[in-house]
Write a protein that holds these residues in place. Structure first.
Motif, PDB file in Angstrom:
ATOM      1  N   GLY A  75    -120.064 -66.659   0.514  1.00 54.07           N
ATOM      2  CA  GLY A  75    -118.934 -67.561   0.690  1.00 54.07           C
ATOM      3  C   GLY A  75    -118.189 -67.796  -0.605  1.00 54.07           C
ATOM      4  N   ALA A  76    -116.941 -68.245  -0.477  1.00 54.22           N
ATOM      5  CA  ALA A  76    -116.104 -68.542  -1.641  1.00 54.22           C
ATOM      6  C   ALA A  76    -116.391 -69.959  -2.132  1.00 54.22           C
ATOM      7  CB  ALA A  76    -114.635 -68.402  -1.279  1.00 54.22           C
ATOM      8  N   ILE A  77    -116.504 -70.111  -3.454  1.00 51.27           N
ATOM      9  CA  ILE A  77    -116.793 -71.417  -4.037  1.00 51.27           C
ATOM     10  C   ILE A  77    -115.579 -71.967  -4.761  1.00 51.27           C
ATOM     11  CG2 ILE A  77    -118.293 -72.709  -5.597  1.00 51.27           C
ATOM     12  CD1 ILE A  77    -120.347 -70.411  -5.272  1.00 51.27           C
ATOM     13  N   PHE A  78    -115.088 -71.201  -5.721  1.00 55.85           N
ATOM     14  CA  PHE A  78    -114.025 -71.731  -6.577  1.00 55.85           C
ATOM     15  C   PHE A  78    -112.999 -70.655  -6.936  1.00 55.85           C
ATOM     16  CE2 PHE A  78    -112.758 -71.928 -11.061  1.00 55.85           C
ATOM     17  CZ  PHE A  78    -111.839 -72.948 -10.960  1.00 55.85           C
ATOM     18  N   TYR A  79    -111.745 -71.093  -7.070  1.00 61.29           N
ATOM     19  CA  TYR A  79    -110.637 -70.184  -7.391  1.00 61.29           C
ATOM     20  C   TYR A  79    -109.735 -70.841  -8.426  1.00 61.29           C
ATOM     21  CZ  TYR A  79    -106.055 -67.944  -6.775  1.00 61.29           C
ATOM     22  OH  TYR A  79    -104.857 -67.313  -6.977  1.00 61.29           O
ATOM     23  N   GLY A  80    -109.171 -70.017  -9.314  1.00 64.15           N
ATOM     24  CA  GLY A  80    -108.187 -70.504 -10.265  1.00 64.15           C
ATOM     25  C   GLY A  80    -107.176 -69.412 -10.571  1.00 64.15           C
TER      26      GLY A  80
ATOM     27  N   ILE B 108    -100.178 -70.174 -23.484  1.00 62.74           N
ATOM     28  CA  ILE B 108    -100.374 -71.596 -23.813  1.00 62.74           C
ATOM     29  C   ILE B 108     -99.357 -72.471 -23.092  1.00 62.74           C
ATOM     30  CG2 ILE B 108    -101.406 -71.133 -26.060  1.00 62.74           C
ATOM     31  CD1 ILE B 108     -98.676 -71.608 -27.321  1.00 62.74           C
ATOM     32  N   PHE B 109     -98.736 -71.908 -22.068  1.00 63.62           N
ATOM     33  CA  PHE B 109     -97.753 -72.682 -21.317  1.00 63.62           C
ATOM     34  C   PHE B 109     -97.866 -72.290 -19.842  1.00 63.62           C
ATOM     35  CE2 PHE B 109     -95.840 -68.733 -22.711  1.00 63.62           C
ATOM     36  CZ  PHE B 109     -95.249 -68.246 -21.563  1.00 63.62           C
ATOM     37  N   GLY B 110     -97.192 -73.050 -19.009  1.00 61.76           N
ATOM     38  CA  GLY B 110     -97.216 -72.760 -17.587  1.00 61.76           C
ATOM     39  C   GLY B 110     -98.227 -73.618 -16.839  1.00 61.76           C
ATOM     40  N   LYS B 111     -98.488 -73.256 -15.598  1.00 61.93           N
ATOM     41  CA  LYS B 111     -99.344 -74.028 -14.718  1.00 61.93           C
ATOM     42  C   LYS B 111    -100.653 -73.300 -14.427  1.00 61.93           C
ATOM     43  CE  LYS B 111     -96.271 -77.324 -13.817  1.00 61.93           C
ATOM     44  NZ  LYS B 111     -96.487 -78.762 -14.111  1.00 61.93           N
ATOM     45  N   LEU B 112    -101.680 -74.088 -14.233  1.00 56.88           N
ATOM     46  CA  LEU B 112    -102.982 -73.579 -13.814  1.00 56.88           C
ATOM     47  C   LEU B 112    -103.297 -74.203 -12.460  1.00 56.88           C
ATOM     48  CD1 LEU B 112    -105.832 -72.283 -14.283  1.00 56.88           C
ATOM     49  CD2 LEU B 112    -106.453 -74.403 -15.419  1.00 56.88           C
ATOM     50  N   ARG B 113    -103.545 -73.375 -11.453  1.00 56.99           N
ATOM     51  CA  ARG B 113    -103.918 -73.878 -10.125  1.00 56.99           C
ATOM     52  C   ARG B 113    -105.416 -73.695  -9.911  1.00 56.99           C
ATOM     53  NH1 ARG B 113    -100.149 -71.185  -5.634  1.00 56.99           N
ATOM     54  NH2 ARG B 113    -101.205 -69.312  -6.447  1.00 56.99           N
ATOM     55  N   LEU B 114    -106.053 -74.703  -9.370  1.00 62.72           N
ATOM     56  CA  LEU B 114    -107.475 -74.659  -9.080  1.00 62.72           C
ATOM     57  C   LEU B 114    -107.696 -74.972  -7.606  1.00 62.72           C
ATOM     58  CD1 LEU B 114    -108.796 -76.765 -12.101  1.00 62.72           C
ATOM     59  CD2 LEU B 114    -108.487 -74.288 -11.988  1.00 62.72           C
ATOM     60  N   ALA B 115    -108.696 -74.347  -7.000  1.00 60.71           N
ATOM     61  CA  ALA B 115    -108.990 -74.589  -5.592  1.00 60.71           C
ATOM     62  C   ALA B 115    -110.488 -74.457  -5.350  1.00 60.71           C
ATOM     63  CB  ALA B 115    -108.235 -73.593  -4.706  1.00 60.71           C
ATOM     64  N   VAL B 116    -111.000 -75.237  -4.416  1.00 62.36           N
ATOM     65  CA  VAL B 116    -112.408 -75.210  -4.044  1.00 62.36           C
ATOM     66  C   VAL B 116    -112.535 -74.820  -2.580  1.00 62.36           C
ATOM     67  CG1 VAL B 116    -114.500 -76.592  -3.756  1.00 62.36           C
ATOM     68  CG2 VAL B 116    -113.042 -76.940  -5.749  1.00 62.36           C
TER      69      VAL B 116
ATOM     70  N   ASN C 237    -112.360 -81.173 -18.665  1.00 64.15           N
ATOM     71  CA  ASN C 237    -112.009 -82.545 -19.076  1.00 64.15           C
ATOM     72  C   ASN C 237    -110.730 -83.049 -18.420  1.00 64.15           C
ATOM     73  OD1 ASN C 237    -114.195 -83.147 -20.662  1.00 64.15           O
ATOM     74  ND2 ASN C 237    -113.241 -82.396 -22.564  1.00 64.15           N
ATOM     75  N   LEU C 238    -110.333 -82.452 -17.308  1.00 61.88           N
ATOM     76  CA  LEU C 238    -109.134 -82.905 -16.606  1.00 61.88           C
ATOM     77  C   LEU C 238    -109.493 -84.053 -15.671  1.00 61.88           C
ATOM     78  CD1 LEU C 238    -107.494 -79.484 -15.664  1.00 61.88           C
ATOM     79  CD2 LEU C 238    -106.789 -81.049 -17.483  1.00 61.88           C
ATOM     80  N   SER C 239    -108.657 -85.039 -15.618  1.00 60.94           N
ATOM     81  CA  SER C 239    -108.914 -86.201 -14.769  1.00 60.94           C
ATOM     82  C   SER C 239    -107.888 -86.348 -13.653  1.00 60.94           C
ATOM     83  CB  SER C 239    -108.924 -87.483 -15.611  1.00 60.94           C
ATOM     84  OG  SER C 239    -107.682 -87.659 -16.275  1.00 60.94           O
ATOM     85  N   ILE C 240    -107.035 -85.347 -13.488  1.00 65.44           N
ATOM     86  CA  ILE C 240    -105.999 -85.421 -12.459  1.00 65.44           C
ATOM     87  C   ILE C 240    -106.634 -85.335 -11.073  1.00 65.44           C
ATOM     88  CG2 ILE C 240    -104.174 -84.470 -13.910  1.00 65.44           C
ATOM     89  CD1 ILE C 240    -104.719 -81.750 -12.726  1.00 65.44           C
ATOM     90  N   PRO C 241    -106.006 -85.938 -10.058  1.00 68.44           N
ATOM     91  CA  PRO C 241    -106.572 -85.913  -8.706  1.00 68.44           C
ATOM     92  C   PRO C 241    -106.411 -84.545  -8.038  1.00 68.44           C
ATOM     93  CG  PRO C 241    -104.444 -86.991  -8.675  1.00 68.44           C
ATOM     94  CD  PRO C 241    -104.760 -86.741 -10.119  1.00 68.44           C
ATOM     95  N   TRP C 242    -107.217 -84.324  -7.025  1.00 71.18           N
ATOM     96  CA  TRP C 242    -107.135 -83.117  -6.208  1.00 71.18           C
ATOM     97  C   TRP C 242    -106.503 -83.484  -4.861  1.00 71.18           C
ATOM     98  CZ3 TRP C 242    -109.851 -78.269  -7.206  1.00 71.18           C
ATOM     99  CH2 TRP C 242    -110.468 -78.228  -8.463  1.00 71.18           C
ATOM    100  N   GLU C 243    -105.777 -82.559  -4.285  1.00 70.67           N
ATOM    101  CA  GLU C 243    -105.220 -82.753  -2.958  1.00 70.67           C
ATOM    102  C   GLU C 243    -106.146 -82.135  -1.915  1.00 70.67           C
ATOM    103  OE1 GLU C 243    -101.303 -81.285  -2.525  1.00 70.67           O
ATOM    104  OE2 GLU C 243    -100.402 -82.714  -3.934  1.00 70.67           O
TER     105      GLU C 243
END
Length: 394
Positions: free
Chosen positions: A81-86, A163-171, A200-206
């Motif tokens: 199964g898939a666990i984590f994606y970025g 060193i710029f742009g967006k990083l997307r993370l998914a579980v 060390n990111l504290s932003i919320p997840w959707e």
């Protein structure tokens, strides 16, 4: 693991060790109709959805990433199964962490380089394991329970620091086309993640689901049926020659089961065979056409053997308790041909339309199911979303 450029690798891969966790945190709205949850929540990865669709996701600025280390805990009996994606560049460069045959599998794409590496200990033993991912120059290191588990290196003349742009993370899913991966995996996992600490990111997840399912406190191997649906297989997928016998084996505490455990229905015909457990009578009844075989508790294993001229029921390998039903009394020669083009349901009764209407659904845990000596994986069936394929509450 591979590096996506110093910062990206540090962000995205480190992100690997996401903190996927207990969903017992109440979600808040974010103005877009999505529930927000903490990245440190506990999450049940097997929740019903489009199988590739992540359960939760978030987006961060690469400039905000200050850590090159992420960690989380994983518990599962599921081997795949898939666990984590970025990813960065809106999916141009990506990273996927999954299990395959119970072993960690990392797949990374960056510019003109595509890497797939599997290794480390098997993690589908039902115990909590701590996974930590860190970036060290051109290498990404996955540690399992404090010991090195996997090292991935990646280098290309086209790879540059980002060193710029967006990083997307998914579980629990991915955000790219599954065909881009070198190794194809079944995406949905009957497992849990918790205690995540990533970058060390504290932003919320959707959250993509309105309600995120929690995890059982303790689990045991098996397939759990909560009494709301069943799993269906085409019998044609099971190799079988009519001149040989057909064996189906069921393991579990039958005293704790209630409802239809199994049913077999030839295509365009009435159901041919059912196995039904009753908490009231404390017995299991096997119905073959108009005939019945009743097995009294207690027993933990039930072997059902179909032959040309008889049907044999054997509980707990005790020949003294076996029951033999002549096929001539309930059927006609050649009845096993129905097996080649029919339906096998686990956890419910197959009606005239092969649907769930009027089914007496099973409540309980089947610790193991075998057909012709091979384990039956409910992930390969058409099944109700409430069924846990690889774990039961202990």
């Amino acid at each position: 693991m591979v590096v996506f450029g110093k910062t990206v690798a540090g962000g995205l891969l480190l992100t690997v060790s996401l903190t996927l966790l207990w969903w017992q945190v109440a979600g808040q709205g974010n103005g877009r109709g999505k529930k927000e949850v903490s990245g440190g929540s506990t999450i049940y990865l097997g929740q019903h959805r489009d199988p590739w669709r992540p359960l939760i996701h978030t987006t961060a600025n690469l400039s905000e990433i200050s850590s090159i280390k992420s960690s989380f805990q994983l518990r599962t009996f599921d081997p795949e199964g898939a666990i984590f994606y970025g990813d960065t560049k809106n999916g141009g460069d990506w990273f996927v962490l999954s299990l395959k045959d119970g072993i960690p599998l990392v797949q990374i794409s960056k510019e003109d380089v595509l890497v797939s590496v599997a290794g480390g200990p098997k993690l589908n033993d039902g115990k909590w394991h701590t996974l930590e991912v860190s970036n060290h120059g051109k290498f990404v290191i996955l540690e399992v329970d404090g010991a090195p588990g996997l090292v991935v290196g990646m280098q290309s003349e086209k790879i540059e620091d980002v060193i710029f742009g967006k990083l997307r993370l998914a579980v629990g899913g991915i955000l790219i086309n599954k065909e881009k991966m070198i190794v194809q995996v079944e995406p949905q996992m009957d497992g849990c993640v918790r205690d995540g600490s990533w970058l060390n990111l504290s932003i919320p997840w959707e959250a993509e689901a309105e309600d995120l399912w929690s995890c059982y406190q303790n689990i045991q191997p098996g397939s759990y049926f909560p009494g709301t649906g069943f799993a269906v297989f085409n019998t044609s997928i099971f190799p079988f020659e009519e001149e040989h016998e057909l064996k189906i084996e069921l393991w579990g505490d039958f005293r704790q089961m209630d409802g239809t455990i199994l049913s077999i229905k030839p295509l365009q015909e009435e159901p041919m065979f059912t196995v039904v457990a009753s908490n009231n009578s404390k017995e299991v009844t096997l119905n073959f056409k108009e005939e019945k075989v009743i097995v009294k508790h207690p027993f933990k294993r039930l072997l059902i053997t179909f032959q040309k001229d008889l049907l044999k029921v054997l509980p707990d390998e005790d020949e003294s308790k076996s029951s033999v039903l002549p096929v001539s009394a309930v059927s006609t020669p050649g009845y096993l041909t129905a097996w080649k083009d029919g339906r096998l349901a686990i956890g419910g009764f197959l009606g005239e339309r092969d649907d769930n209407v009027g089914s007496h659904f099973l409540t309980g845990c089947l610790e193991k199911i075998q057909v012709q000596g091979k384990d039956l994986d409910l992930d390969l069936a058409i099944k109700h979303m409430s069924i846990s394929s690889h774990s039961c509450p202990a």
